[in-house]
Structure formats: C-alpha cells, structure tokens
Design a protein around this motif. Structure first.
Motif, PDB file in Angstrom:
ATOM      1  N   LEU A   1     -12.627  13.030 -45.269  1.00  0.00           N
ATOM      2  CA  LEU A   1     -12.068  14.313 -45.717  1.00  0.00           C
ATOM      3  C   LEU A   1     -10.636  14.695 -45.762  1.00  0.00           C
ATOM      4  CD1 LEU A   1     -13.538  17.293 -46.632  1.00  0.00           C
ATOM      5  CD2 LEU A   1     -13.081  18.039 -44.292  1.00  0.00           C
ATOM      6  N   MET A   2      -9.900  14.178 -44.628  1.00  0.00           N
ATOM      7  CA  MET A   2      -8.736  14.211 -44.601  1.00  0.00           C
ATOM      8  C   MET A   2      -7.907  13.214 -45.692  1.00  0.00           C
ATOM      9  SD  MET A   2      -5.725  15.456 -43.737  1.00  0.00           S
ATOM     10  CE  MET A   2      -6.336  16.712 -42.656  1.00  0.00           C
ATOM     11  N   ALA A   3      -8.579  12.108 -45.914  1.00  0.00           N
ATOM     12  CA  ALA A   3      -7.948  11.153 -46.990  1.00  0.00           C
ATOM     13  C   ALA A   3      -8.084  11.903 -48.256  1.00  0.00           C
ATOM     14  CB  ALA A   3      -8.694  10.104 -47.028  1.00  0.00           C
ATOM     15  N   ARG A   4      -9.113  12.615 -48.453  1.00  0.00           N
ATOM     16  CA  ARG A   4      -9.357  13.194 -49.732  1.00  0.00           C
ATOM     17  C   ARG A   4      -8.355  14.483 -50.147  1.00  0.00           C
ATOM     18  NH1 ARG A   4     -14.983  15.804 -52.289  1.00  0.00           N
ATOM     19  NH2 ARG A   4     -14.072  16.619 -54.270  1.00  0.00           N
ATOM     20  N   LEU A   5      -8.176  15.130 -48.853  1.00  0.00           N
ATOM     21  CA  LEU A   5      -7.232  16.339 -49.080  1.00  0.00           C
ATOM     22  C   LEU A   5      -5.546  15.483 -49.356  1.00  0.00           C
ATOM     23  CD1 LEU A   5      -8.402  18.275 -46.040  1.00  0.00           C
ATOM     24  CD2 LEU A   5      -8.550  19.113 -48.416  1.00  0.00           C
ATOM     25  N   ARG A   6      -5.497  14.611 -48.812  1.00  0.00           N
ATOM     26  CA  ARG A   6      -4.017  14.164 -48.979  1.00  0.00           C
ATOM     27  C   ARG A   6      -3.700  13.036 -50.220  1.00  0.00           C
ATOM     28  NH1 ARG A   6       0.410  14.512 -46.285  1.00  0.00           N
ATOM     29  NH2 ARG A   6       0.938  12.392 -46.268  1.00  0.00           N
TER      30      ARG A   6
ATOM     31  N   LYS B   1       1.929  17.577 -49.536  1.00  0.00           N
ATOM     32  CA  LYS B   1       3.328  17.505 -49.099  1.00  0.00           C
ATOM     33  C   LYS B   1       3.625  17.731 -47.552  1.00  0.00           C
ATOM     34  CE  LYS B   1       3.796  22.604 -49.544  1.00  0.00           C
ATOM     35  NZ  LYS B   1       4.465  23.587 -50.011  1.00  0.00           N
ATOM     36  N   GLN B   2       2.656  17.821 -46.713  1.00  0.00           N
ATOM     37  CA  GLN B   2       3.106  17.977 -45.191  1.00  0.00           C
ATOM     38  C   GLN B   2       3.454  16.553 -45.001  1.00  0.00           C
ATOM     39  OE1 GLN B   2       3.182  20.862 -44.177  1.00  0.00           O
ATOM     40  NE2 GLN B   2       2.297  21.656 -46.008  1.00  0.00           N
ATOM     41  N   ASP B   3       4.314  16.619 -43.911  1.00  0.00           N
ATOM     42  CA  ASP B   3       4.697  15.500 -43.178  1.00  0.00           C
ATOM     43  C   ASP B   3       4.685  15.678 -41.723  1.00  0.00           C
ATOM     44  OD1 ASP B   3       7.011  16.737 -42.445  1.00  0.00           O
ATOM     45  OD2 ASP B   3       8.304  15.915 -43.812  1.00  0.00           O
ATOM     46  N   PHE B   4       5.085  14.596 -40.558  1.00  0.00           N
ATOM     47  CA  PHE B   4       5.068  14.757 -39.378  1.00  0.00           C
ATOM     48  C   PHE B   4       5.894  16.024 -38.921  1.00  0.00           C
ATOM     49  CE2 PHE B   4       4.936  10.081 -39.421  1.00  0.00           C
ATOM     50  CZ  PHE B   4       3.480   9.950 -38.882  1.00  0.00           C
TER      51      PHE B   4
ATOM     52  N   ARG C   1      -3.435  10.370 -40.391  1.00  0.00           N
ATOM     53  CA  ARG C   1      -3.466   9.904 -41.710  1.00  0.00           C
ATOM     54  C   ARG C   1      -2.237   9.686 -42.484  1.00  0.00           C
ATOM     55  NH1 ARG C   1      -6.278   7.439 -45.413  1.00  0.00           N
ATOM     56  NH2 ARG C   1      -5.403   7.670 -47.438  1.00  0.00           N
ATOM     57  N   ILE C   2      -1.268  10.635 -42.212  1.00  0.00           N
ATOM     58  CA  ILE C   2       0.181  10.449 -42.561  1.00  0.00           C
ATOM     59  C   ILE C   2       0.539   9.042 -42.290  1.00  0.00           C
ATOM     60  CG2 ILE C   2       2.476  11.537 -42.450  1.00  0.00           C
ATOM     61  CD1 ILE C   2       1.279  14.061 -42.264  1.00  0.00           C
ATOM     62  N   ALA C   3       0.422   8.571 -40.923  1.00  0.00           N
ATOM     63  CA  ALA C   3       1.058   7.484 -40.293  1.00  0.00           C
ATOM     64  C   ALA C   3       0.127   6.256 -41.189  1.00  0.00           C
ATOM     65  CB  ALA C   3       0.708   7.391 -38.854  1.00  0.00           C
ATOM     66  N   GLU C   4      -1.047   6.388 -41.301  1.00  0.00           N
ATOM     67  CA  GLU C   4      -1.688   5.342 -42.056  1.00  0.00           C
ATOM     68  C   GLU C   4      -1.287   5.096 -43.347  1.00  0.00           C
ATOM     69  OE1 GLU C   4      -6.381   4.104 -43.184  1.00  0.00           O
ATOM     70  OE2 GLU C   4      -6.130   5.915 -42.085  1.00  0.00           O
ATOM     71  N   GLU C   5      -0.966   6.154 -44.203  1.00  0.00           N
ATOM     72  CA  GLU C   5      -0.427   6.011 -45.306  1.00  0.00           C
ATOM     73  C   GLU C   5       1.154   5.486 -45.481  1.00  0.00           C
ATOM     74  OE1 GLU C   5      -2.285  10.375 -46.752  1.00  0.00           O
ATOM     75  OE2 GLU C   5      -0.157  10.203 -46.475  1.00  0.00           O
TER      76      GLU C   5
ATOM     77  N   GLU D   1      -8.032   4.880 -35.679  1.00  0.00           N
ATOM     78  CA  GLU D   1      -8.638   3.951 -34.709  1.00  0.00           C
ATOM     79  C   GLU D   1      -7.694   3.428 -33.570  1.00  0.00           C
ATOM     80  OE1 GLU D   1     -11.926   3.449 -34.562  1.00  0.00           O
ATOM     81  OE2 GLU D   1     -12.256   5.034 -36.479  1.00  0.00           O
ATOM     82  N   GLN D   2      -6.440   3.263 -34.011  1.00  0.00           N
ATOM     83  CA  GLN D   2      -5.549   2.903 -33.080  1.00  0.00           C
ATOM     84  C   GLN D   2      -4.955   3.788 -32.196  1.00  0.00           C
ATOM     85  OE1 GLN D   2      -2.965   1.406 -36.402  1.00  0.00           O
ATOM     86  NE2 GLN D   2      -2.856  -0.551 -35.203  1.00  0.00           N
TER      87      GLN D   2
END
Length: 272
Positions: free
Chosen positions: A12-17, A28-31, A73-77, A84-85
């Motif tokens: 769901l988060m991947a789709r939102l991003r 447009k969000q970041d850390f 999710r941002i970190a994965e991108e 998972e990590q």
C-alpha cells in the motif's frame, strides 16, 4: 481490496509513493519532512495509554507503524535499506540484549541485568563506530529528546560506568546545595548565572528521581496535570461569583488553592 497484513501495508505504501499513480503529498515527503509527524504519533500513543483508551491505542499504534513503513519505503527507494532489514535489525538487537532469555545466561539481580543491557548497547555503539575512534559512553543519546528524558539517559549511562552516588541520601544534600546556589545567583542579579544554576538544580533533581526509581518525565507530567486540575477548580469558584481571576487578591486565590487540594484529596480517598 482488503490489505490487512504487513506485506499488504508495505505494498500500500509503495503504491502511495508511486510517482505516476500515487498520492502527490505522499510522493513529495522525505525523511526530514516526516519528522514532526513521527514525533507527534509517538506522543499520541503515549496519550492514549495515559487515558486508558485502548481502542484509541490500537489506532495510534497503527499511525506510528505507518511512520516506520513510510521511512522504510523512502529508504528502500534510495537503496539504503528496507522494512525487512529494519525488522531483522531490531530482532537481532533483542536477542543480543536478552542473553538470559536466548542464551541461557543467569542474572542474580536486576542490577546485573541492567548492566548487561548497558554493556550490549555499548557494544552496538562501538560496532557503529566504523572509524574505531575512542567513543564517549555518553555518545548516541538523541539530541532531539525532551530535556528531562535526555538528562536521565545520560545520567544512567554515567552511573553504569561507576560515576554515581553509592546511595540516595547524598543526593538530597546535593539538591539542597544546588538550591542554595540558585538563591545566591538570584541575589547577585546575574541572569545568565541564574539560568546556569537553575539548570544544575534541575539536573540533580533528575538524578534524585533516578535514585528514587521515579521517571522524571512522567512525574512532571502528572504534577502538571494536578496543577491544572487545582487551577481549574479556582477558576470555577471565581467564575461562580461573576468575577475574573485578575480581580482577586492573592490571599483568596491561595485559600482556594488549598481548598482544591482538600477537595481532590477527598475525591481520591472516596470521601464526599
């Protein structure tokens, strides 16, 4: 479609991003932009617990979990790490910090268990120190923590390495000493010195709380709530007379304050 498991939440988060089909705000969000939301959600979890509202707690824990998923999710991108990590990392940390559960180690006292916990954290900090530079035992305390929380953490670190009073009585003496120094600074008229001495007083009060096994952050929160209840009582009594607080003499307000204390004491003990 109902997505109720962890994998579903990640999808769901991947789709939102997704830059093409996702939500413009989420994309447009970041850390850094998420920092205030992450902090707010953690405080809302604490608030639900303090209110004993467990239905709300479930919802607030979901909101806090969303922040973890969002950051992951941002970190994965960016090719940094993924959820998972994150989960694997905290699992490894829990096993490392609980040898009495997972490795058959026996602790005879709570103090031994606490010392082992601090030692495990120290090893983790050293592993992060890739340059192998000498590291202070006080390193790694987040600078954004509330002052009381940070103070307690730093004092616990120092105490775990032997820098502490052996018992509680001397800490009372230190509180009295610091209070005298605040008074002397106030008499001097040096405001910068007053601030410094008030800081010293607060620090040693946190140390006293630690020795008394009281969480200073929670203690201050509860004291502030108690002050608010008593002040609200005064307001209601004054409003009933058609007056404003500013129209009252301090002696009357002080009398109502003591009345509020007695009313709350009676209510707490089941009296009328």
């Amino acid at each position: 479609m109902s997505l109720v498991n962890t994998r579903g939440l990640l999808e769901l988060m991947a789709r939102l991003r997704d830059p093409e089909t996702g939500c413009a705000w989420d994309v447009k969000q970041d850390f850094y932009s998420l920092i205030p939301y992450t902090i707010e959600e953690a405080y809302e979890v604490a608030d639900a617990i303090e209110r004993n509202d467990f239905q709300d707690l479930r919802a607030e824990l979901g909101d806090l979990l969303l922040q973890v998923v969002f950051h992951s999710r941002i970190a994965e991108e960016r090719g940094l790490f993924d959820f998972e990590q994150v989960a694997a990392g905290i699992s490894e940390k829990l096993v490392s910090r609980h040898p009495h559960v997972f490795a058959g180690v026996k602790f005879e006292t709570d103090q031994q268990r606490q010392q082992a916990w601090e030692d495990a954290k120290a090893r983790e900090r050293q592993q992060k120190n890739t340059e192998n530079k000498p590291e202070s035992v006080l390193s790694g305390v987040a600078k954004s923590l509330p002052a009381l929380v940070a103070c307690e953490k730093i004092q616990n670190r120092a105490a775990s390495h032997g820098f502490d009073w052996p018992d509680t009585e001397p800490v009372f003496d230190k509180v009295e000493e610091e209070l005298r120094e605040v008074h002397e600074a106030w008499q001097s008229g040096d405001q910068a010195h007053v601030q410094e001495e008030v800081g010293d007083l607060l620090l040693v009060v946190v140390n006293l709380a630690r020795h008394l096994k009281v969480n200073p952050e929670i203690a201050l929160k509860e004291a502030t709530k108690k002050f608010t209840r008593r002040f609200n009582y005064i307001e209601r009594q004054i409003q009933a007379t058609g007056r404003q607080l500013r129209e009252c003499e301090l002696a009357e307000l002080d009398s109502l304050w003591h009345e509020a204390k007695q009313v709350q004491k009676n209510a707490h003990s089941g009296g009328s």
